[in-house]
Design an enzyme around this catalytic site. Structure first.
Site, PDB file in Angstrom:
ATOM      1  N   GLU A 190       4.276  -5.228   7.285  1.00 46.82           N
ATOM      2  CA  GLU A 190       3.445  -4.236   7.993  1.00 46.82           C
ATOM      3  C   GLU A 190       3.831  -4.095   9.454  1.00 46.82           C
ATOM      4  O   GLU A 190       3.775  -3.003  10.017  1.00 46.82           O
ATOM      5  CB  GLU A 190       1.959  -4.628   7.898  1.00 46.82           C
ATOM      6  CG  GLU A 190       1.347  -4.451   6.522  1.00 46.82           C
ATOM      7  CD  GLU A 190       1.472  -5.683   5.632  1.00 46.82           C
ATOM      8  OE1 GLU A 190       2.313  -6.571   5.933  1.00 46.82           O
ATOM      9  OE2 GLU A 190       0.728  -5.746   4.641  1.00 46.82           O
ATOM     10  N   ALA A 241       0.854  -1.183   0.000  1.00 48.56           N
ATOM     11  CA  ALA A 241       0.000   0.000   0.000  1.00 48.56           C
ATOM     12  C   ALA A 241       0.892   1.235   0.000  1.00 48.56           C
ATOM     13  O   ALA A 241       2.032   1.187   0.461  1.00 48.56           O
ATOM     14  CB  ALA A 241      -0.895  -0.017   1.234  1.00 48.56           C
TER      15      ALA A 241
HETATM   16  C1  HXC Z   1       5.057   4.469  -0.894  1.00 52.59           C
HETATM   17  C2  HXC Z   1       6.992   3.535  -1.676  1.00 52.59           C
HETATM   18  C3  HXC Z   1       6.589   2.261  -1.202  1.00 52.59           C
HETATM   19  C4  HXC Z   1       5.334   2.164  -0.546  1.00 52.59           C
HETATM   20  C5  HXC Z   1       8.519   2.068  -2.133  1.00 52.59           C
HETATM   21  N1  HXC Z   1       8.194   3.358  -2.250  1.00 52.59           N
HETATM   22  N2  HXC Z   1       7.572   1.367  -1.495  1.00 52.59           N
HETATM   23  N3  HXC Z   1       6.224   4.615  -1.518  1.00 52.59           N
HETATM   24  N4  HXC Z   1       4.611   3.279  -0.409  1.00 52.59           N
HETATM   25  N5  HXC Z   1       4.861   0.992  -0.075  1.00 52.59           N
HETATM   26  C6  HXC Z   1       8.967   4.421  -2.885  1.00 52.59           C
HETATM   27  C7  HXC Z   1      10.136   4.871  -2.050  1.00 52.59           C
HETATM   28  O1  HXC Z   1       9.735   5.770  -1.054  1.00 52.59           O
HETATM   29  C8  HXC Z   1      11.038   5.506  -3.090  1.00 52.59           C
HETATM   30  O2  HXC Z   1      10.508   6.761  -3.404  1.00 52.59           O
HETATM   31  C9  HXC Z   1      10.818   4.620  -4.303  1.00 52.59           C
HETATM   32  O3  HXC Z   1       9.565   3.950  -4.085  1.00 52.59           O
HETATM   33  C10 HXC Z   1      11.893   3.566  -4.471  1.00 52.59           C
HETATM   34  O4  HXC Z   1      12.003   2.830  -3.260  1.00 52.59           O
HETATM   35  P1  HXC Z   1      13.377   2.668  -2.444  1.00 52.59           P
HETATM   36  O5  HXC Z   1      13.020   2.412  -1.028  1.00 52.59           O
HETATM   37  O6  HXC Z   1      14.285   3.800  -2.710  1.00 52.59           O
HETATM   38  O7  HXC Z   1      13.956   1.352  -3.127  1.00 52.59           O
HETATM   39  P2  HXC Z   1      14.869   0.226  -2.449  1.00 52.59           P
HETATM   40  O8  HXC Z   1      15.917   0.863  -1.597  1.00 52.59           O
HETATM   41  O9  HXC Z   1      15.268  -0.659  -3.559  1.00 52.59           O
HETATM   42  O10 HXC Z   1      13.890  -0.569  -1.460  1.00 52.59           O
HETATM   43  C11 HXC Z   1      12.794  -1.272  -1.976  1.00 52.59           C
HETATM   44  C12 HXC Z   1      11.845  -1.713  -0.826  1.00 52.59           C
HETATM   45  C13 HXC Z   1      11.457  -0.463   0.011  1.00 52.59           C
HETATM   46  C14 HXC Z   1      12.540  -2.729   0.058  1.00 52.59           C
HETATM   47  C15 HXC Z   1      10.641  -2.339  -1.480  1.00 52.59           C
HETATM   48  O11 HXC Z   1      10.983   0.555  -0.880  1.00 52.59           O
HETATM   49  C16 HXC Z   1      10.391  -0.728   1.008  1.00 52.59           C
HETATM   50  O12 HXC Z   1      10.661  -1.285   2.069  1.00 52.59           O
HETATM   51  N6  HXC Z   1       9.156  -0.305   0.730  1.00 52.59           N
HETATM   52  C17 HXC Z   1       8.057  -0.387   1.642  1.00 52.59           C
HETATM   53  C18 HXC Z   1       7.580  -1.802   1.744  1.00 52.59           C
HETATM   54  C19 HXC Z   1       6.440  -1.924   2.732  1.00 52.59           C
HETATM   55  O13 HXC Z   1       6.602  -1.648   3.925  1.00 52.59           O
HETATM   56  N7  HXC Z   1       5.251  -2.336   2.271  1.00 52.59           N
HETATM   57  C20 HXC Z   1       4.103  -2.501   3.126  1.00 52.59           C
HETATM   58  C21 HXC Z   1       3.286  -1.248   3.116  1.00 52.59           C
HETATM   59  S1  HXC Z   1       1.918  -1.401   4.242  1.00 52.59           S
HETATM   60  P3  HXC Z   1      11.451   8.046  -3.607  1.00 52.59           P
HETATM   61  O14 HXC Z   1      10.477   9.155  -3.807  1.00 52.59           O
HETATM   62  O15 HXC Z   1      12.278   8.141  -2.380  1.00 52.59           O
HETATM   63  O16 HXC Z   1      12.249   7.697  -4.830  1.00 52.59           O
HETATM   64  C22 HXC Z   1       0.776  -2.296   3.421  1.00 52.59           C
HETATM   65  C23 HXC Z   1      -0.528  -2.489   4.124  1.00 52.59           C
HETATM   66  C24 HXC Z   1      -1.456  -3.269   3.268  1.00 52.59           C
HETATM   67  O17 HXC Z   1       0.976  -2.748   2.345  1.00 52.59           O
HETATM   68  C25 HXC Z   1      -2.863  -2.961   3.581  1.00 52.59           C
HETATM   69  C26 HXC Z   1      -3.715  -3.228   2.400  1.00 52.59           C
HETATM   70  C27 HXC Z   1      -3.971  -2.074   1.500  1.00 52.59           C
END
Ligand code: HXC
Length: 257
Positions: free
Chosen positions: A131, A65
Site C-alpha cells: 500500500e 483491494a
Molecule cells: C485491481 C488489479 C489488482 C488490484 C492486479 N490487477 N491487481 N486490479 N486491483 N489490486 C489487475 C491488473 O490491473 C491486470 O489487469 C490484471 O489484474 C493482471 O495483473 P498484472 O499486473 O498484469 O499481472 P503481473 O504483471 O503478473 O503483476 C502481478 C502483481 C500486480 C504484482 C500482483 O498486479 C500488482 O502489483 N497488483 C497490485 C498489488 C497491490 O498494490 N495491492 C494492494 C492494493 S491496496 P488488466 O486489465 O491490465 O489485465 C490494498 C488496500 C487494502 O489492498 C485495504 C483493505 C481493503
C-alpha cells in the site's frame, strides 16, 4: 452456496471456499468481500462444517483491494462506505479458517490471509503490504496483525518498503504454518482442516477464541478467559466422551455437544 465471486465445496466436515475473480488476480472489490464474509458466516452456522479452508487461484490468493474501485474515491466517500465493517465481520466466524495461499497475497490479500487462523503456503506464494507504494497504508488490519504476528521491526520493514516476501521467508518470520509444493497447497490445507474437524467442536471453537484473546487482550484477561472456557467445556458430552474413551483405551467419537 455459490455466488458471483465465491464458490464453496463441502467434503467431510470441511468447507473449501474459493475466491474466483481470477482475471484480475482476485482483486477484492466491495461486492466480493461482502459475498465472502456472508459465505463464511453462513458456513459458521452449518452443522456439517467444522473447519473452513479459504483459497484463491494458482496465480493469486488475492492481489489486494480493487485499485480501480478505490482510485476515484475521496476520504469522505471511503469513510461513509464503511467497507471494513464487513471485513471485521469475518472475525465473528468461530470455526477455524485456514488460508491456502498460492501466488500473490498482497495488500488486502495478505490482510485477508492474516484474518484467517492459519496459513498453508504454496512454495511460489508471495506476501506483501504494498500500500505504501500507492501512497496509502493498509486498512484491513495489516499494520496491526502483521505487527502482532511477526513483531514490530520486521513488520515495519515490510510495511514501509512494500517489499514482497517469498513463502520461505514468510515461514521463517512465523507468518505461515508450512510451505508445500504449490499443487499440494489446497490438499494440505484440507488435510489439516480434516484433522482439526475430528476434534471436539466446542473445544476447537473455544481454543480459537482463547488464542485470539492472546492477541487482543492483556495476559491476565486472556488467562481468565482461558480458565472459564476450560471450565465451560466440562459441561459438554464431548468432554465426558473424550475422557471416558481415554480411560477405556479407545478412540473418542465427538458430536459437538
Ligand atoms: C485491481 C488489479 C489488482 C488490484 C492486479 N490487477 N491487481 N486490479 N486491483 N489490486 C489487475 C491488473 O490491473 C491486470 O489487469 C490484471 O489484474 C493482471 O495483473 P498484472 O499486473 O498484469 O499481472 P503481473 O504483471 O503478473 O503483476 C502481478 C502483481 C500486480 C504484482 C500482483 O498486479 C500488482 O502489483 N497488483 C497490485 C498489488 C497491490 O498494490 N495491492 C494492494 C492494493 S491496496 P488488466 O486489465 O491490465 O489485465 C490494498 C488496500 C487494502 O489492498 C485495504 C483493505 C481493503
Amino acid at each position: 452456496g455459490d455466488s458471483k465471486y465465491i464458490h464453496t465445496e463441502k467434503t467431510d466436515w470441511v468447507a473449501l471456499v474459493r475466491i474466483v475473480r481470477h482475471e484480475i488476480l482476485n482483486a477484492l472489490n466491495l461486492e466480493l468481500v461482502s459475498e465472502l464474509a456472508e459465505e463464511l458466516l453462513r458456513l459458521d452456522g452449518e452443522n456439517d462444517v467444522r473447519c473452513i479452508v479459504l483459497t484463491g487461484g494458482q496465480k493469486a490468493f488475492a492481489a489486494g483491494a480493487d485499485i480501480s474501485e478505490m482510485a476515484g474515491s475521496t476520504a469522505i466517500e471511503m469513510k461513509m462506505r464503511n467497507q471494513f465493517r464487513v471485513w471485521d465481520s469475518i472475525r465473528l466466524v468461530r470455526k477455524p479458517i485456514i488460508a491456502a495461499v498460492n501466488g500473490f497475497a498482497l495488500g488486502g490479500g495478505c490482510e485477508l490471509a492474516m484474518t484467517c487462523d492459519m496459513i498453508v503456503a504454496g512454495e511460489d506464494a508471495k506476501f506483501g503490504q504494498p500500500e505504501v507504494k500507492l501512497g496509502v497504508m493498509p486498512g484491513a488490519g495489516g499494520t496491526q496483525r502483521l505487527t502482532r504476528l511477526i513483531g514490530k521491526p520486521r513488520a515495519l520493514e515490510l510495511l514501509l518498503t512494500g517489499r514482497r516476501i517469498s513463502a520461505d521467508e514468510a515461514y521463517r518470520l512465523g507468518l505461515v504454518n508450512r510451505v508445500v509444493p504449490s499443487e499440494d497447497c489446497v490438499n494440505e490445507a484440507v488435510m489439516l482442516a480434516s484433522e482439526i474437524a475430528k476434534q471436539a467442536p466446542c473445544a476447537v471453537q473455544l481454543i480459537k477464541e482463547a488464542a485470539n484473546k492472546a492477541l487482543d487482550a492483556d495476559l491476565q484477561t486472556g488467562m481468565e478467559f482461558e480458565r472459564n472456557a476450560f471450565y465451560l467445556l466440562f459441561a459438554t458430552e464431548d468432554k465426558s466422551e473424550g475422557m471416558r474413551a481415554f480411560l477405556e483405551k479407545r478412540k473418542p467419537s465427538f458430536h459437538g455437544k
